[in-house]
Motif scaffolding. Structure first.
Motif, PDB file in Angstrom:
ATOM      1  N   VAL A 431      21.092  53.386  62.287  1.00  0.00           N
ATOM      2  CA  VAL A 431      22.026  54.031  61.365  1.00  0.00           C
ATOM      3  C   VAL A 431      21.985  55.548  61.525  1.00  0.00           C
ATOM      4  O   VAL A 431      23.027  56.219  61.543  1.00  0.00           O
ATOM      5  N   ARG A 432      20.791  56.114  61.684  1.00  0.00           N
ATOM      6  CA  ARG A 432      20.691  57.557  61.858  1.00  0.00           C
ATOM      7  C   ARG A 432      21.402  58.017  63.132  1.00  0.00           C
ATOM      8  O   ARG A 432      22.066  59.069  63.156  1.00  0.00           O
ATOM      9  N   LYS A 433      21.271  57.243  64.199  1.00  0.00           N
ATOM     10  CA  LYS A 433      21.975  57.582  65.433  1.00  0.00           C
ATOM     11  C   LYS A 433      23.488  57.531  65.238  1.00  0.00           C
ATOM     12  O   LYS A 433      24.223  58.400  65.726  1.00  0.00           O
ATOM     13  N   VAL A 434      23.954  56.523  64.532  1.00  0.00           N
ATOM     14  CA  VAL A 434      25.382  56.403  64.256  1.00  0.00           C
ATOM     15  C   VAL A 434      25.859  57.591  63.422  1.00  0.00           C
ATOM     16  O   VAL A 434      26.924  58.181  63.681  1.00  0.00           O
ATOM     17  N   GLU A 435      25.081  57.955  62.409  1.00  0.00           N
ATOM     18  CA  GLU A 435      25.454  59.095  61.567  1.00  0.00           C
ATOM     19  C   GLU A 435      25.522  60.388  62.387  1.00  0.00           C
ATOM     20  O   GLU A 435      26.430  61.210  62.185  1.00  0.00           O
ATOM     21  N   ASP A 436      24.581  60.558  63.301  1.00  0.00           N
ATOM     22  CA  ASP A 436      24.607  61.745  64.155  1.00  0.00           C
ATOM     23  C   ASP A 436      25.861  61.762  65.019  1.00  0.00           C
ATOM     24  O   ASP A 436      26.496  62.816  65.214  1.00  0.00           O
ATOM     25  N   LEU A 437      26.230  60.607  65.561  1.00  0.00           N
ATOM     26  CA  LEU A 437      27.437  60.533  66.380  1.00  0.00           C
ATOM     27  C   LEU A 437      28.685  60.817  65.550  1.00  0.00           C
ATOM     28  O   LEU A 437      29.610  61.510  66.017  1.00  0.00           O
ATOM     29  N   MET A 438      28.737  60.297  64.337  1.00  0.00           N
ATOM     30  CA  MET A 438      29.893  60.559  63.476  1.00  0.00           C
ATOM     31  C   MET A 438      30.053  62.046  63.181  1.00  0.00           C
ATOM     32  O   MET A 438      31.164  62.544  62.999  1.00  0.00           O
ATOM     33  N   LYS A 439      28.935  62.746  63.159  1.00  0.00           N
ATOM     34  CA  LYS A 439      28.972  64.185  62.928  1.00  0.00           C
ATOM     35  C   LYS A 439      29.310  64.954  64.195  1.00  0.00           C
ATOM     36  O   LYS A 439      30.111  65.915  64.161  1.00  0.00           O
ATOM     37  N   ASN A 440      28.745  64.547  65.324  1.00  0.00           N
ATOM     38  CA  ASN A 440      28.820  65.352  66.534  1.00  0.00           C
ATOM     39  C   ASN A 440      29.972  65.001  67.463  1.00  0.00           C
ATOM     40  O   ASN A 440      30.291  65.792  68.372  1.00  0.00           O
ATOM     41  N   LEU A 441      30.594  63.853  67.280  1.00  0.00           N
ATOM     42  CA  LEU A 441      31.685  63.453  68.158  1.00  0.00           C
ATOM     43  C   LEU A 441      33.049  63.919  67.662  1.00  0.00           C
ATOM     44  O   LEU A 441      34.076  63.450  68.151  1.00  0.00           O
ATOM     45  N   ARG A 442      33.069  64.812  66.713  1.00  0.00           N
ATOM     46  CA  ARG A 442      34.347  65.290  66.200  1.00  0.00           C
ATOM     47  C   ARG A 442      34.331  66.806  66.025  1.00  0.00           C
ATOM     48  O   ARG A 442      33.268  67.415  65.872  1.00  0.00           O
ATOM     49  N   THR A 443      35.506  67.362  66.087  1.00  0.00           N
ATOM     50  CA  THR A 443      35.725  68.754  65.721  1.00  0.00           C
ATOM     51  C   THR A 443      36.658  68.764  64.514  1.00  0.00           C
ATOM     52  O   THR A 443      37.423  67.819  64.300  1.00  0.00           O
ATOM     53  N   GLU A 444      36.607  69.830  63.754  1.00  0.00           N
ATOM     54  CA  GLU A 444      37.480  69.925  62.593  1.00  0.00           C
ATOM     55  C   GLU A 444      38.938  70.078  63.032  1.00  0.00           C
ATOM     56  O   GLU A 444      39.232  70.625  64.099  1.00  0.00           O
ATOM     57  N   SER A 445      39.828  69.572  62.209  1.00  0.00           N
ATOM     58  CA  SER A 445      41.253  69.652  62.478  1.00  0.00           C
ATOM     59  C   SER A 445      41.963  70.239  61.263  1.00  0.00           C
ATOM     60  O   SER A 445      41.842  69.703  60.154  1.00  0.00           O
ATOM     61  N   ALA A 446      42.693  71.304  61.476  1.00  0.00           N
ATOM     62  CA  ALA A 446      43.451  71.906  60.387  1.00  0.00           C
ATOM     63  C   ALA A 446      44.535  70.978  59.873  1.00  0.00           C
ATOM     64  O   ALA A 446      44.856  70.954  58.686  1.00  0.00           O
ATOM     65  N   GLU A 447      45.095  70.197  60.784  1.00  0.00           N
ATOM     66  CA  GLU A 447      46.170  69.265  60.396  1.00  0.00           C
ATOM     67  C   GLU A 447      45.621  68.020  59.708  1.00  0.00           C
ATOM     68  O   GLU A 447      46.311  67.395  58.897  1.00  0.00           O
ATOM     69  N   PHE A 448      44.387  67.668  60.022  1.00  0.00           N
ATOM     70  CA  PHE A 448      43.787  66.466  59.459  1.00  0.00           C
ATOM     71  C   PHE A 448      42.388  66.796  58.906  1.00  0.00           C
ATOM     72  O   PHE A 448      41.381  66.375  59.463  1.00  0.00           O
ATOM     73  N   PRO A 449      42.356  67.529  57.804  1.00  0.00           N
ATOM     74  CA  PRO A 449      41.048  67.861  57.198  1.00  0.00           C
ATOM     75  C   PRO A 449      40.434  66.620  56.547  1.00  0.00           C
ATOM     76  O   PRO A 449      41.137  65.675  56.177  1.00  0.00           O
ATOM     77  N   ILE A 450      39.126  66.629  56.422  1.00  0.00           N
ATOM     78  CA  ILE A 450      38.437  65.535  55.748  1.00  0.00           C
ATOM     79  C   ILE A 450      38.790  65.578  54.262  1.00  0.00           C
ATOM     80  O   ILE A 450      38.649  66.594  53.607  1.00  0.00           O
ATOM     81  N   ALA A 451      39.289  64.453  53.760  1.00  0.00           N
ATOM     82  CA  ALA A 451      39.699  64.378  52.365  1.00  0.00           C
ATOM     83  C   ALA A 451      39.091  63.137  51.733  1.00  0.00           C
ATOM     84  O   ALA A 451      38.952  62.094  52.372  1.00  0.00           O
ATOM     85  N   LYS A 452      38.723  63.259  50.463  1.00  0.00           N
ATOM     86  CA  LYS A 452      38.168  62.110  49.753  1.00  0.00           C
ATOM     87  C   LYS A 452      39.277  61.220  49.233  1.00  0.00           C
ATOM     88  O   LYS A 452      40.368  61.678  48.966  1.00  0.00           O
TER      89      LYS A 452
END
Length: 452
Positions: A431-452
């Motif tokens: 799970v920790r490895k998966v969480e690290d990948l979820m964090k590191n395999l993406r860059t922020e997107s102005a058009e698609f910000p993270i939203a709750k």
């Protein structure tokens, strides 16, 4: 002296013949025919276990080629999936990460698959649904590598199977036979007609023909978005079934897709093109549940969990068939994990073209030749409708975060393809490895910000 000259000439001619034979046998860049269904589920084809919907032409294609069991779309909805296909980037780096209106176009600096093939000497054509920039965008097929285009630019327009106009390159192509709520010219038939004309052309160069059909996408089963009547030409050959009308219509649309595929494949054979044409058939995401259609009626996801708009396997794992005569064994299956962002580097390699830097995809040419599966770099998806969700596949492990603040769920796809047994509590290190990948395999997107 004469004898020596004669012997030298024979030796030279022999070596020249050998060189000519070697050149003849050297693999030429293949023609590429890429057929993309819209919202066709993993379980909607006979060759993937469907027992009630008839798909004889696609099933025959599977018998002639390779049926992939672990192929993934670029996303769980249309536009981002096509973005991944065109650019070789997954959802952590893609410019288009979701459906939205007005539709976004590709960035000017993004190099596309047809541009690469065109530079490598290919004729390029597309007939069907683009979905990566509308009329106000510079991101239209002719500006992104296609020599010839006929179809829909935006997704809303593509909901209408009897449109009043389509686009021919960058000009409107009027269809007056469909005006005033008449239904005379069925768009999928028009796309196939264009494809057949393209295949009939005399040519000196290889071709890339992209056919993104709109079948069996909704809004279609009960009527058009404007309420002007059914978008389905006929519920044949299922008229006599005791199914709900919407399901008969859905099945008819899948069978209609199969008919379109059959027409194109038959023309390949007639023109003697099949031998050196790589045919790919797949779908842009999992099955829909729109227009009152119940995706469970035909078990459209097969053994998988979820449907379109889910990041469980049913939303992103898709049927994929590849036929390339003389390479992989006919009627074989391949369990290579691959995704839409792999097609750009794969086709570039086959065309002998340089691959742009900064891609997420890797070449899958070995799989198209029937070679054994290789470990794929981690696969990543994110989705921005209904909040923010993520998924990672790492070997046989699949991690899903269904909401932005939710705990990661973990599944072993080797033993649990239906994602029923969440083993996260038993595998904290994974799970920790998966969480690290979820964090590191993406860059922020102005058009698609993270939203709750």
């Amino acid at each position: 002296m004469a004898i020596e000259t004669s012997m030298t000439r024979r030796a030279f001619l022999g070596s020249a013949a050998a060189a000519a034979l070697a050149a003849q046998n050297r693999e030429q860049p293949p023609n590429i025919l890429f057929i993309l269904a819209d919202d066709l589920g993993y379980g909607d084809l006979g060759c993937y276990g469907q027992g009630r919907i008839r798909t004889p032409n696609i099933d025959a294609l599977a018998r002639q080629g390779v049926r992939f069991t672990q192929a993934y779309a670029g996303s769980t909805v249309c536009a981002p999936s096509r973005c991944a296909l065109m650019t070789g980037r997954h959802m952590g780096h893609a410019s288009i990460r979701g459906n939205r209106g007005p539709e976004l176009g590709l960035r000017p600096d993004e190099v596309t698959l047809p541009q690469i093939l065109k530079r490598a000497g290919y004729d390029t054509a597309m007939y069907g649904k683009w979905g990566l920039g509308g009329t106000s965008s510079a991101s239209v097929p002719n500006t992104r590598g296609f020599d010839d285009f006929f179809g829909y630019l935006n997704q809303t327009h593509a909901h209408n199977y009897y449109p009043e106009h389509l686009w021919q390159n960058q000009e409107e192509f009027l269809l007056p036979a469909n005006w005033f709520n008449r239904r005379k010219q069925y768009a999928p038939d028009l796309f196939t007609d264009r494809a057949l004309k393209f295949l009939d052309k005399p040519r000196q160069k290889p071709f890339f023909l992209y056919l993104p059909y709109i079948l069996p996408h909704a809004d279609n089963e009960l009527g058009s978005a404007t309420g002007n009547g059914s978008e389905v030409p006929s519920d044949e050959p299922y008229s006599g079934e005791s199914w709900p009308a919407v399901e008969k219509n859905f099945a008819a649309m899948v069978t209609n897709l199969d008919r379109q595929v059959g027409r194109v494949l038959a023309r390949l054979e007639e023109r003697g093109l099949a031998r050196n044409t790589l045919v790919i058939f797949t779908s842009d995401n999992g099955p829909h549940a729109e227009g009152n259609h119940d995706s469970k009626f035909f078990t459209s996801s097969g053994p998988l969990r979820g449907i379109k708009r889910d990041l469980y396997e049913g939303g992103i794992r898709v049927p994929m068939i590849a036929r390339w005569p003389g390479r992989a064994a006919p009627g074989s299956t391949n369990d290579q994990a691959l995704a839409f962002w792999d097609f750009l580097p794969t086709f570039a390699e086959l065309a002998g073209a340089p691959v742009p830097s900064g891609l997420d995809g890797v070449s899958m040419s070995h799989a198209l030749r029937g070679e054994a599966a290789r470990e794929h770099p981690p696969l990543y998806w994110e989705f921005h409708e209904r909040g923010f969700s993520q998924a990672v596949r790492m070997g046989d492990w699949k991690g899903v975060r269904p909401k932005v603040d939710a705990a990661v769920e973990l599944y072993n796809l080797k033993t649990d393809v239906g994602e029923k047994d969440n083993v996260a509590a038993r595998e904290p290190a994974v799970v920790r490895k998966v969480e690290d990948l979820m964090k590191n395999l993406r860059t922020e997107s102005a058009e698609f910000p993270i939203a709750k």
